[in-house]
Motif scaffolding. Structure first.
Motif, PDB file in Angstrom:
ATOM      1  N   ASN A 354       0.861  -1.178   0.000  1.00 41.85           N
ATOM      2  CA  ASN A 354       0.000   0.000   0.000  1.00 41.85           C
ATOM      3  C   ASN A 354       0.898   1.227   0.000  1.00 41.85           C
ATOM      4  OD1 ASN A 354      -1.704   2.164   0.641  1.00 41.85           O
ATOM      5  ND2 ASN A 354      -3.090   0.863   1.845  1.00 41.85           N
ATOM      6  N   VAL A 355       0.978   1.902  -1.152  1.00 38.34           N
ATOM      7  CA  VAL A 355       1.877   3.056  -1.276  1.00 38.34           C
ATOM      8  C   VAL A 355       1.561   4.112  -0.233  1.00 38.34           C
ATOM      9  CG1 VAL A 355       2.679   4.882  -2.816  1.00 38.34           C
ATOM     10  CG2 VAL A 355       2.164   2.638  -3.736  1.00 38.34           C
ATOM     11  N   GLY A 356       0.287   4.266   0.057  1.00 36.92           N
ATOM     12  CA  GLY A 356      -0.115   5.301   1.008  1.00 36.92           C
ATOM     13  C   GLY A 356       0.378   5.074   2.417  1.00 36.92           C
ATOM     14  N   LYS A 357       0.748   3.844   2.758  1.00 38.92           N
ATOM     15  CA  LYS A 357       1.220   3.547   4.109  1.00 38.92           C
ATOM     16  C   LYS A 357       2.743   3.615   4.249  1.00 38.92           C
ATOM     17  CE  LYS A 357      -2.679   0.719   5.656  1.00 38.92           C
ATOM     18  NZ  LYS A 357      -3.102  -0.581   6.235  1.00 38.92           N
ATOM     19  N   LEU A 358       3.437   3.851   3.144  1.00 42.01           N
ATOM     20  CA  LEU A 358       4.885   4.018   3.234  1.00 42.01           C
ATOM     21  C   LEU A 358       5.217   5.333   3.918  1.00 42.01           C
ATOM     22  CD1 LEU A 358       6.183   2.910  -0.303  1.00 42.01           C
ATOM     23  CD2 LEU A 358       6.089   1.544   1.786  1.00 42.01           C
ATOM     24  N   THR A 359       6.284   5.344   4.678  1.00 36.30           N
ATOM     25  CA  THR A 359       6.780   6.594   5.256  1.00 36.30           C
ATOM     26  C   THR A 359       8.183   6.869   4.711  1.00 36.30           C
ATOM     27  OG1 THR A 359       7.694   5.472   7.208  1.00 36.30           O
ATOM     28  CG2 THR A 359       5.437   6.306   7.367  1.00 36.30           C
ATOM     29  N   TYR A 360       8.535   8.137   4.635  1.00 32.41           N
ATOM     30  CA  TYR A 360       9.778   8.548   3.990  1.00 32.41           C
ATOM     31  C   TYR A 360      10.627   9.382   4.951  1.00 32.41           C
ATOM     32  CZ  TYR A 360       6.876   7.304  -0.014  1.00 32.41           C
ATOM     33  OH  TYR A 360       6.040   6.645  -0.887  1.00 32.41           O
ATOM     34  N   GLU A 361      11.941   9.225   4.835  1.00 27.28           N
ATOM     35  CA  GLU A 361      12.881   9.973   5.664  1.00 27.28           C
ATOM     36  C   GLU A 361      14.036  10.457   4.793  1.00 27.28           C
ATOM     37  OE1 GLU A 361      14.288   7.434   8.749  1.00 27.28           O
ATOM     38  OE2 GLU A 361      12.271   6.816   9.401  1.00 27.28           O
ATOM     39  N   LYS A 362      14.607  11.606   5.142  1.00 27.46           N
ATOM     40  CA  LYS A 362      15.823  12.086   4.494  1.00 27.46           C
ATOM     41  C   LYS A 362      16.966  12.001   5.506  1.00 27.46           C
ATOM     42  CE  LYS A 362      15.073  13.406   0.178  1.00 27.46           C
ATOM     43  NZ  LYS A 362      15.115  14.819  -0.250  1.00 27.46           N
ATOM     44  N   HIS A 363      18.097  11.434   5.077  1.00 27.68           N
ATOM     45  CA  HIS A 363      19.247  11.298   5.967  1.00 27.68           C
ATOM     46  C   HIS A 363      20.514  11.756   5.254  1.00 27.68           C
ATOM     47  CE1 HIS A 363      17.184   9.039   9.150  1.00 27.68           C
ATOM     48  NE2 HIS A 363      16.510   8.446   8.176  1.00 27.68           N
ATOM     49  N   THR A 364      21.276  12.600   5.921  1.00 27.03           N
ATOM     50  CA  THR A 364      22.600  12.981   5.440  1.00 27.03           C
ATOM     51  C   THR A 364      23.604  12.072   6.134  1.00 27.03           C
ATOM     52  OG1 THR A 364      21.938  15.269   5.063  1.00 27.03           O
ATOM     53  CG2 THR A 364      24.296  14.829   5.234  1.00 27.03           C
ATOM     54  N   LEU A 365      24.251  11.243   5.350  1.00 27.16           N
ATOM     55  CA  LEU A 365      25.078  10.162   5.887  1.00 27.16           C
ATOM     56  C   LEU A 365      26.527  10.596   6.099  1.00 27.16           C
ATOM     57  CD1 LEU A 365      23.863   7.285   3.526  1.00 27.16           C
ATOM     58  CD2 LEU A 365      22.921   7.917   5.754  1.00 27.16           C
ATOM     59  N   ASP A 366      27.196   9.886   7.005  1.00 27.00           N
ATOM     60  CA  ASP A 366      28.647  10.015   7.084  1.00 27.00           C
ATOM     61  C   ASP A 366      29.261   9.363   5.856  1.00 27.00           C
ATOM     62  OD1 ASP A 366      28.971  11.399   9.475  1.00 27.00           O
ATOM     63  OD2 ASP A 366      28.709   9.585  10.663  1.00 27.00           O
ATOM     64  N   ILE A 367      30.526   9.653   5.609  1.00 28.31           N
ATOM     65  CA  ILE A 367      31.208   9.096   4.449  1.00 28.31           C
ATOM     66  C   ILE A 367      31.413   7.606   4.658  1.00 28.31           C
ATOM     67  CG2 ILE A 367      33.272   9.238   3.003  1.00 28.31           C
ATOM     68  CD1 ILE A 367      33.615  12.093   4.232  1.00 28.31           C
ATOM     69  N   LEU A 368      31.106   6.833   3.625  1.00 28.35           N
ATOM     70  CA  LEU A 368      31.306   5.386   3.669  1.00 28.35           C
ATOM     71  C   LEU A 368      32.542   5.048   2.848  1.00 28.35           C
ATOM     72  CD1 LEU A 368      27.594   4.293   3.218  1.00 28.35           C
ATOM     73  CD2 LEU A 368      28.970   4.037   5.280  1.00 28.35           C
ATOM     74  N   SER A 369      33.548   4.465   3.496  1.00 27.30           N
ATOM     75  CA  SER A 369      34.796   4.152   2.804  1.00 27.30           C
ATOM     76  C   SER A 369      34.708   2.798   2.118  1.00 27.30           C
ATOM     77  CB  SER A 369      35.965   4.165   3.789  1.00 27.30           C
ATOM     78  OG  SER A 369      35.735   3.244   4.827  1.00 27.30           O
ATOM     79  N   THR A 370      35.643   2.557   1.216  1.00 26.05           N
ATOM     80  CA  THR A 370      35.689   1.291   0.483  1.00 26.05           C
ATOM     81  C   THR A 370      36.353   0.210   1.335  1.00 26.05           C
ATOM     82  OG1 THR A 370      37.790   1.953  -0.520  1.00 26.05           O
ATOM     83  CG2 THR A 370      35.772   2.426  -1.755  1.00 26.05           C
ATOM     84  N   PRO A 371      36.068  -1.067   1.046  1.00 27.85           N
ATOM     85  CA  PRO A 371      36.706  -2.149   1.815  1.00 27.85           C
ATOM     86  C   PRO A 371      38.227  -2.097   1.694  1.00 27.85           C
ATOM     87  CG  PRO A 371      34.886  -2.992   0.498  1.00 27.85           C
ATOM     88  CD  PRO A 371      35.114  -1.578   0.057  1.00 27.85           C
ATOM     89  N   ARG A 372      38.917  -2.372   2.799  1.00 33.44           N
ATOM     90  CA  ARG A 372      40.381  -2.357   2.824  1.00 33.44           C
ATOM     91  C   ARG A 372      40.886  -3.715   3.260  1.00 33.44           C
ATOM     92  NH1 ARG A 372      42.311   2.683   2.050  1.00 33.44           N
ATOM     93  NH2 ARG A 372      40.871   4.422   2.335  1.00 33.44           N
ATOM     94  N   THR A 373      41.204  -4.546   2.292  1.00 35.08           N
ATOM     95  CA  THR A 373      41.695  -5.886   2.609  1.00 35.08           C
ATOM     96  C   THR A 373      43.077  -5.853   3.231  1.00 35.08           C
ATOM     97  OG1 THR A 373      42.572  -6.132   0.367  1.00 35.08           O
ATOM     98  CG2 THR A 373      40.338  -6.940   0.773  1.00 35.08           C
ATOM     99  N   SER A 374      43.714  -4.680   3.269  1.00 29.41           N
ATOM    100  CA  SER A 374      45.024  -4.565   3.910  1.00 29.41           C
ATOM    101  C   SER A 374      44.923  -4.672   5.428  1.00 29.41           C
ATOM    102  CB  SER A 374      45.686  -3.235   3.533  1.00 29.41           C
ATOM    103  OG  SER A 374      44.866  -2.144   3.903  1.00 29.41           O
ATOM    104  N   ALA A 375      43.723  -4.599   5.985  1.00 33.27           N
ATOM    105  CA  ALA A 375      43.537  -4.771   7.431  1.00 33.27           C
ATOM    106  C   ALA A 375      43.627  -6.256   7.760  1.00 33.27           C
ATOM    107  CB  ALA A 375      42.202  -4.183   7.856  1.00 33.27           C
ATOM    108  N   PHE A 376      44.864  -6.751   7.857  1.00 39.61           N
ATOM    109  CA  PHE A 376      45.077  -8.194   7.997  1.00 39.61           C
ATOM    110  C   PHE A 376      44.453  -8.745   9.273  1.00 39.61           C
ATOM    111  CE2 PHE A 376      48.725  -6.284  10.149  1.00 39.61           C
ATOM    112  CZ  PHE A 376      48.868  -7.056  11.291  1.00 39.61           C
ATOM    113  N   GLU A 377      44.354  -7.906  10.329  1.00 41.38           N
ATOM    114  CA  GLU A 377      43.765  -8.363  11.593  1.00 41.38           C
ATOM    115  C   GLU A 377      42.300  -8.741  11.426  1.00 41.38           C
ATOM    116  OE1 GLU A 377      44.931  -5.327  10.878  1.00 41.38           O
ATOM    117  OE2 GLU A 377      45.851  -4.368  12.614  1.00 41.38           O
ATOM    118  N   PHE A 378      41.648  -8.171  10.401  1.00 43.27           N
ATOM    119  CA  PHE A 378      40.219  -8.397  10.194  1.00 43.27           C
ATOM    120  C   PHE A 378      39.942  -9.353   9.036  1.00 43.27           C
ATOM    121  CE2 PHE A 378      38.329  -4.298  12.214  1.00 43.27           C
ATOM    122  CZ  PHE A 378      38.974  -4.604  13.402  1.00 43.27           C
TER     123      PHE A 378
END
Length: 696
Positions: A354-378
């Motif tokens: 039901n489209v009428g029951k959807l609710t909408y939000e606007k969010h300004t996000l923090d920066i999302l970085s790319t995966p770093r496989t160099s983090a050998f501990e993880f």
């Protein structure tokens, strides 16, 4: 004082288990019993539990940061990248209905199906050389000179003729020269100085570790590569480029670029020697023909390029390439590798109940970085209990040695690692959504999120009963109830808590074909099963560690309420927080390297240092803290501030921990400065390591 608290890293890994080759069979074998195959569809209801973000990437809106209004016109946008903020609406169908593309749903379901069936990894990372920085305690201690002689690369041992300390270094971008304590250095990294030797800069991680050496070529050859084998050239060039040669705004830029120039001169036939740091590892082979592997870098704690490729790292889990040997996921969902194979399931777009029951939000996000496989501990399993550092090629263990004078020292010894083991398949924990970043900048985005219910269908064509049961479990995670704590993650910004959704199979339809001899035609019979009567197993394999792990990560109750889900944040030598510093600090002491807990561990958290606002800034992303930017000093409300090219305003803290080289009497309106931006917990911005560049 910083107070130690706990955090849960946003992602973890579901382990590989068993032998995938035991699961690979041909499609003819898999579907040999034609009379037992099933066709039909499933009706699935999707309910959002945290806001869902499916950005419409093809139609961004452009926000003018300075004028605070939207911009029209692609030409203007292209010319103004630094002061434009992008906004994305939720994806919609041509008639304007919020829609979840079937490809998004299919990808999410296939990932879970791959885990529970121990299937292949359908896509590998690109084949660019993998490089990682060695830890402080594992610094490269050998000095060498790399030469190109008669179409062979040759590495000679080098002796140190002279060493100079060089604290207080910075790069003046106006003349591209390196300065030490205000004096321009008279020699470049990689050049020859008469009566002294070849100049070798020790490119630092911290400024205090900067030093310069003069090297003389020895007679001993460390390694001579095969004719026209450019592996050492590519490896060193990769490490230099990853460390910022010719780009960025940091103290390493010019020395790295100069060493790149020296490397190119050597390759072009000039009798030039290239100063390098190096280490060697012996790879033992069964035939006795052992191989010495040499790794080159631009500094003692610089990056080194690994020799292994992703297809070798993944081993048997490489994508299926033959229709005679297909893993369970490729059999059901298909594959584009090899000759390709069409899947036996189709997933429709999900549209609102039901489209009428959807609710909408606007969010300004923090920066999302790319995966770093160099983090050998993880990203990598620890190869031995005593390993203090490891990557895809080798690992190190700390050993005690007694010197001739009787003094005992600790030194890391490196060993070949023929088969590095990735931790597994990446997956995200459920959590509350992160607070919005209330500052719109060119580095982050504003998105529209949706809450509500959607429906879609999954059509299946001639699949086995076992495949259908596994698919049902994959959709529901073994619990078909709306209030279940077992949920999927879907869409954008999963590390920030978005995209927790619950899937329910509300109807199962099996289609049967029969031939009516009397009417001489095929007849279709539909066997409809309602939600209450659908048989879904709660577990597929109670002994499976992978299944146990995914159930832990899919459970919204797994993370304690009092522990935040966030990326690591550590403190640098000026009591500031960023992601990079956590990993740098983690690698300072070989005896206390922290690794990512397993999903099934009782305690899935790690230590982190928080700061209150007066002692430092709460940097939400390391990308901003790692690069210097330019700005102009302005006066506002009778106080000096700094304004960058995007018209963002930064206050100038009086705390000398932030700007030790900046004096108040140096400030006046109109002068140009460079600095590193940092963000307080309330998202206000300040300048750090501010430096006067020139007056206007």
């Amino acid at each position: 004082m910083a107070e130690k608290k706990r955090f849960v890293n946003p992602y973890n890994f579901i382990p590989f288990e068993g032998n995938i080759n035991d699961k690979r069979i041909s499609r003819e074998t898999a579907y040999a019993k034609k009379s037992e195959l099933l066709s039909g569809w499933l009706v699935v209801e999707l309910t959002t539990r945290t806001p869902l973000i499916i950005p419409d990437g093809a139609h961004p809106k452009y926000w003018d940061i300075e004028k605070k209004e939207y911009i029209n016109g692609e030409d203007e946008v292209k010319c103004r990248k630094n002061d434009i903020h992008k906004e994305y609406d939720f994806f919609r169908s041509p008639d304007g209905i919020p829609t979840i593309p079937g490809s998004e749903l299919r990808g999410m379901l296939r990932s879970v199906y791959e885990i529970v069936t121990n299937s292949c990894v359908p896509f590998l990372l690109d084949e660019k050389p993998i490089s990682r920085r060695v830890p402080v305690y594992g610094a490269l201690c050998h000095h060498g000179l790399l030469a190109y002689e008669n179409d062979h690369w040759v590495l000679y041992k080098a002796t140190i003729v002279k060493k100079e300390a060089a604290n207080g270094i910075y790069v003046n971008e106006k003349d591209d020269c390196v300065y030490v304590n205000g004096k321009k250095l008279p020699y470049k990294n990689g050049e020859y100085v008469e009566d002294l030797g070849w100049v070798q800069y020790n490119i630092p991680v911290n400024k205090s570790e900067y030093s310069i050496r003069f090297l003389k070529k020895g007679n001993e050859i460390v390694k001579k590569w095969e004719i026209r084998d450019n592996e050492p050239y590519r490896a060193l060039l990769s490490a230099l480029n990853r460390d910022g040669a010719g780009s960025g705004r940091n103290s390493n830029k010019i020395p790295n670029k100069n060493l790149c120039d020296a490397l190119e001169k050597a390759k072009s036939g000039d009798k030039n020697l290239v100063p390098v740091y190096y280490m060697s590892v012996t790879r033992i082979k069964e035939n006795g023909d052992d191989e010495v592997l040499v790794y080159l870098s631009n500094s003692s704690i610089g990056r080194i390029a690994q020799k292994i490729k992703w297809k070798d790292i993944m081993g048997d889990y490489v994508p299926c390439s033959s229709t005679d040997e297909l893993c369970p996921a490729c059999l059901l969902f298909g594959t584009t590798n090899g000759k390709g194979l069409k899947g036996r399931v189709q997933v429709t777009d999900a549209t609102p109940d039901n489209v009428g029951k959807l609710t909408y939000e606007k969010h300004t996000l923090d920066i999302l970085s790319t995966p770093r496989t160099s983090a050998f501990e993880f990203y990598l399993r620890k190869p031995t209990d005593n390993a203090t550092f490891w990557n895809f090629d080798f690992y190190g263990e700390m050993k005690k040695y007694t010197l001739a004078n009787g003094k005992e020292i600790n030194r890391i010894e490196y060993y070949d690692l023929p088969e590095a083991t990735p931790r597994g398949r990446k997956m995200y924990w459920h959590s509350k959504i992160s607070k919005d970043n209330n500052k719109k900048r060119n580095l982050n985005n504003t998105v529209e999120a949706v809450n509500g219910k959607f429906r879609f269908k999954i059509y299946f064509d001639e699949i086995t009963r076992e495949q259908l049961d596994t698919l049902l479990w994959t959709i529901t995670l073994g619990d078909n109830n709306l209030n279940s704590s077992l949920q999927h993650k879907l869409g954008h910004a999963k590390p920030l808590g978005y995209g927790s959704v619950k899937l329910q199979v509300v109807e199962q339809v099996i289609r049967y074909l029969s031939y009516n001899k009397q009417n001489e035609r095929l007849e279709v019979t539909l066997n409809k099963i309602t939600k209450e009567n659908i048989n879904i197993p709660s577990r597929l394999d109670t002994k499976s560690l992978a299944e146990k792990s995914i159930l832990k990560m899919a459970n919204v109750r797994s993370v304690p309420n009092n522990i935040p889900v966030m990326y690591p944040r550590g403190e640098d030598n000026k009591n500031r927080q960023n992601i990079y510093s956590w990993f740098a600090n983690n690698r300072k002491n070989s005896a206390s390297v922290k690794i990512l807990p397993k999903p099934t561990d009782t305690d899935i958290s790690l230590n982190i240092n928080y700061y209150d606002e007066q002692n430092g800034c709460n940097d939400n992303n390391s990308m901003e803290s790692s690069n210097r930017i330019d700005g102009i000093v302005r006066i506002k409300d009778e106080k000096y501030i700094i304004v960058d090219k995007g018209k963002n305003e930064y206050k100038i803290p009086n705390n000398q921990k932030f700007n030790p080289d900046l004096k108040n009497k140096q400030l006046k309106e109109g002068i140009r400065v460079s600095f590193k931006p940092y963000i307080y917990p309330d998202n206000k911005m300040a300048v750090n390591e501010c430096r006067i560049e020139e007056e206007q």
